[in-house]
Enzyme design. Structure first.
Site, mmCIF file in Angstrom:
data_model
loop_
_atom_site.group_PDB
_atom_site.id
_atom_site.type_symbol
_atom_site.label_atom_id
_atom_site.label_comp_id
_atom_site.label_asym_id
_atom_site.label_seq_id
_atom_site.Cartn_x
_atom_site.Cartn_y
_atom_site.Cartn_z
ATOM 1 N N GLU A 1 55.815 -35.160 72.410
ATOM 2 C CA GLU A 1 55.210 -33.915 71.915
ATOM 3 C C GLU A 1 53.847 -33.819 72.572
ATOM 4 O OE1 GLU A 1 56.596 -31.660 70.019
ATOM 5 O OE2 GLU A 1 58.398 -32.742 69.428
ATOM 6 N N CYS B 1 47.635 -28.256 69.198
ATOM 7 C CA CYS B 1 48.469 -28.189 70.394
ATOM 8 C C CYS B 1 48.998 -26.787 70.647
ATOM 9 C CB CYS B 1 49.623 -29.182 70.284
ATOM 10 S SG CYS B 1 50.652 -28.909 68.846
ATOM 11 N N VAL C 1 48.926 -39.394 78.945
ATOM 12 C CA VAL C 1 49.353 -40.593 78.200
ATOM 13 C C VAL C 1 50.874 -40.558 77.996
ATOM 14 C CG1 VAL C 1 49.002 -41.997 76.134
ATOM 15 C CG2 VAL C 1 47.074 -40.738 77.099
ATOM 16 N N GLY C 2 51.434 -39.366 77.871
ATOM 17 C CA GLY C 2 52.889 -39.226 77.764
ATOM 18 C C GLY C 2 53.595 -39.886 78.942
ATOM 19 N N ASN D 1 48.468 -36.438 74.677
ATOM 20 C CA ASN D 1 48.315 -35.615 75.879
ATOM 21 C C ASN D 1 49.310 -36.007 76.980
ATOM 22 O OD1 ASN D 1 47.036 -37.185 78.042
ATOM 23 N ND2 ASN D 1 45.295 -37.337 76.659
HETATM 24 P P1 NAD Z 1 46.079 -39.090 73.397
HETATM 25 O O1 NAD Z 1 47.253 -39.003 74.299
HETATM 26 O O2 NAD Z 1 44.757 -39.413 73.956
HETATM 27 O O3 NAD Z 1 46.317 -40.141 72.237
HETATM 28 C C1 NAD Z 1 47.533 -40.213 71.524
HETATM 29 C C2 NAD Z 1 47.844 -41.659 71.216
HETATM 30 O O4 NAD Z 1 48.026 -42.375 72.430
HETATM 31 C C3 NAD Z 1 46.754 -42.378 70.427
HETATM 32 O O5 NAD Z 1 47.368 -43.072 69.360
HETATM 33 C C4 NAD Z 1 46.133 -43.301 71.444
HETATM 34 O O6 NAD Z 1 45.703 -44.509 70.881
HETATM 35 C C5 NAD Z 1 47.259 -43.578 72.419
HETATM 36 N N1 NAD Z 1 46.777 -43.788 73.782
HETATM 37 C C6 NAD Z 1 45.725 -43.185 74.395
HETATM 38 N N2 NAD Z 1 45.590 -43.633 75.650
HETATM 39 C C7 NAD Z 1 46.566 -44.542 75.847
HETATM 40 C C8 NAD Z 1 46.956 -45.367 76.949
HETATM 41 N N3 NAD Z 1 46.298 -45.337 78.098
HETATM 42 N N4 NAD Z 1 48.006 -46.201 76.795
HETATM 43 C C9 NAD Z 1 48.681 -46.231 75.631
HETATM 44 N N5 NAD Z 1 48.351 -45.484 74.556
HETATM 45 C C10 NAD Z 1 47.318 -44.659 74.653
HETATM 46 O O7 NAD Z 1 46.115 -37.682 72.680
HETATM 47 P P2 NAD Z 1 45.041 -37.114 71.692
HETATM 48 O O8 NAD Z 1 43.821 -36.819 72.509
HETATM 49 O O9 NAD Z 1 44.958 -37.966 70.498
HETATM 50 O O10 NAD Z 1 45.705 -35.734 71.216
HETATM 51 C C11 NAD Z 1 45.487 -34.537 71.825
HETATM 52 C C12 NAD Z 1 46.661 -34.137 72.703
HETATM 53 O O11 NAD Z 1 47.846 -34.164 71.932
HETATM 54 C C13 NAD Z 1 46.545 -32.731 73.214
HETATM 55 O O12 NAD Z 1 46.982 -32.687 74.542
HETATM 56 C C14 NAD Z 1 47.494 -31.951 72.328
HETATM 57 O O13 NAD Z 1 48.006 -30.772 72.884
HETATM 58 C C15 NAD Z 1 48.559 -32.943 72.083
HETATM 59 N N6 NAD Z 1 49.264 -32.636 70.849
HETATM 60 C C16 NAD Z 1 50.561 -32.227 70.918
HETATM 61 C C17 NAD Z 1 51.250 -31.886 69.749
HETATM 62 C C18 NAD Z 1 52.678 -31.456 69.776
HETATM 63 O O14 NAD Z 1 53.284 -31.395 68.706
HETATM 64 N N7 NAD Z 1 53.239 -31.153 70.923
HETATM 65 C C19 NAD Z 1 50.595 -31.990 68.518
HETATM 66 C C20 NAD Z 1 49.261 -32.411 68.499
HETATM 67 C C21 NAD Z 1 48.619 -32.747 69.675
#
Ligand code: NAD
Length: 421
Positions: A211, A245, A193-194, A190
């Site tokens: 992404e 996504c 976190v990005g 998300n």
């Molecule tokens: P997330 O950002 O919560 O988690 C992704 C990763 O980040 C996980 O491996 C998690 O352990 C790590 N993470 C989480 N919090 C963190 C922090 N504070 N510090 C460091 N690392 C951390 O995302 P999610 O909930 O797993 O996925 C859903 C999101 O991903 C949605 O927003 C969706 O749109 C997006 N997404 C995008 C694509 C794309 O190709 N653009 C594809 C799938 C999902």
């Protein structure tokens, strides 16, 4: 099955070892890279059954799409690796020189994956990373624990440990991992976190591919074939229970077409899942209690406003959310404040095409815009995006040759005749 977390104290050595391995140059030869891709191919084949069971346990859906995309990408990369990595000749500065662009691996890269397509979204970028000749740390999502455990077992069994290592864990472990220096970070997750990932990367000036997510609209106009649009919207809203996504997040629809659209979307859902969504074998579940609670709040807000015209039921015990349609939605409603990531379909009415475009442009850049129209003027005004986002939906792109380019440095090489200056 529980996912075994990596001890944070071991992380610096894991990365240092991969870096030392990269410096031996063994990942540089195309034959070595192909061997790694073939090993991955065997692993994916052997683990088909495990991935199916794991994704069923995490998300109550089939893994067929995920695994077939990965298998197809590995084969395609193997078939075209020579072409995709060949030197690209460019015009020299003068006739005595020979110049070309050579794709060189970056070094040691990090791939961080999300839970919604927990197998595909770590393996797909991994194919690009190893095809480009890098060593790689893979960090799957701790939320989809069954799938991430299966990915870990597969990679540990099939991949060369001096090339690919898996680190598992949540925020604590990932924070430690992000302190390390990488040559590229490929993050799917998300937007919030990005930002954290990009900030950590900036300390080492590490380039990132992000992404991310966003609110992808579907636009219905008087030029829309409602049956076709309904089929696709219904599909996207319930694929992985709306947790994708590029799922259609909300629909913009003129009031006079709304009834027809709603009837058709409900018709498709019943056709696919039967009358009883809850007991359908193929209707997905929300991944976690945390996500379920977030979605429940959205449902409650819509219910309070009396805007739910279909569905609305949910069940915390088995993380079930019924396919739901909400009408008379405005940009100020709770449902329009962030990515929904659930099987809830809000419909916003509009009067003029410009008004609809203004609503889309009033949001952050989405990953995709779905315009259903056969009117060329309308189509020309719709901005289409390559895979990979822009602004808050991310940066960089991947798939096919773009994956290899993402994980490579386009090195300019000039061979100069010794007799000149
Ligand atoms: P997330 O950002 O919560 O988690 C992704 C990763 O980040 C996980 O491996 C998690 O352990 C790590 N993470 C989480 N919090 C963190 C922090 N504070 N510090 C460091 N690392 C951390 O995302 P999610 O909930 O797993 O996925 C859903 C999101 O991903 C949605 O927003 C969706 O749109 C997006 N997404 C995008 C694509 C794309 O190709 N653009 C594809 C799938 C999902």
């Amino acid at each position: 099955m529980t996912l075994q977390y990596t001890s944070p104290s071991t992380i610096p050595k894991i990365v240092a070892d991969l870096r030392a391995s990269f410096r031996t140059h063994r990942t540089q030869s195309l034959e070595f890279r192909k061997e790694q891709l073939r090993a991955l191919q065997r692993g994916v084949e052997e683990f088909r059954g495990e991935f199916e069971a794991a994704i069923k346990a995490d998300l109550n859906r089939s893994s067929v799409m995920d695994v077939s995309i990965v298998a197809h990408t590995i084969q395609g990369t193997l078939d075209k690796l020579d072409d995709m990595t060949a030197d690209r000749e460019t015009a020299g500065l003068n006739e005595l020189d020979k110049s070309f662009v050579r794709l060189s691996p970056l070094g040691t890269v990090l791939i961080i994956g999300p839970w919604n397509f927990p197998v595909m979204l770590v393996l797909d970028p991994l194919i690009g990373a190893i095809a480009a000749g890098n060593t790689c740390v893979v960090k799957p999502s701790e939320v989809s624990e069954n799938s991430s455990a299966a990915v870990t077992r597969m990679l540990t069994k099939f991949m060369d440990p001096t090339v690919v290592q898996v680190v598992n864990g949540g925020v604590e472990e990932t924070t430690v991992l992000l302190k390390e220096r990488f040559d590229h970070i490929f993050f799917t997750g998300n937007t919030m976190v990005g930002r954290i990932v990009m900030e950590a990367a900036s300390k080492h000036l590490t380039p990132v591919t992000l992404e991310l997510g966003g609110k992808c609209p579907a636009l219905i106009t008087e030029h829309t074939d409602i049956a076709v649009a309904a089929q696709r919207i219904a599909h996207w809203k319930t694929l992985n229970a709306g947790q994708a996504c590029i799922s259609v997040d909300y629909v913009l629809c003129p009031k006079n077409l709304q009834e027809d659209l709603i009837k058709s979307v409900i018709g498709v859902w019943h056709e696919v899942f039967g009358k009883d969504f809850r007991n359908s074998d193929s209707y997905g579940r929300i991944v976690s209690k945390k996500q379920f609670d977030r979605i429940s709040k959205l449902l409650k807000a819509a219910e309070k406003q009396n805007k739910i015209v279909f569905g609305g039921k949910s069940e915390a015990g088995n993380l079930y959310v019924e396919p739901t349609i909400v009408t008379d939605v405005t940009e100020h409603d709770e449902l329009m404040q962030s990515e929904i990531f659930a099987p809830i379909l809000p419909i916003i009415n509009y009067e003029t095409f410009d008004e609809a475009l203004n609503i889309i442009n009033g949001q952050e850049h989405p990953l995709s815009v779905n315009l259903f129209s056969d009117n060329q003027d309308q189509i020309n005004r719709d901005e289409s995006l390559p895979f990979g986002g822009v602004g808050h939906s991310g940066m960089g792109r991947y798939h096919g040759k773009y994956s290899i380019e993402t994980f490579s440095h386009s090195r300019a090489v000039m061979i100069r005749n010794q007799s000149g200056l």
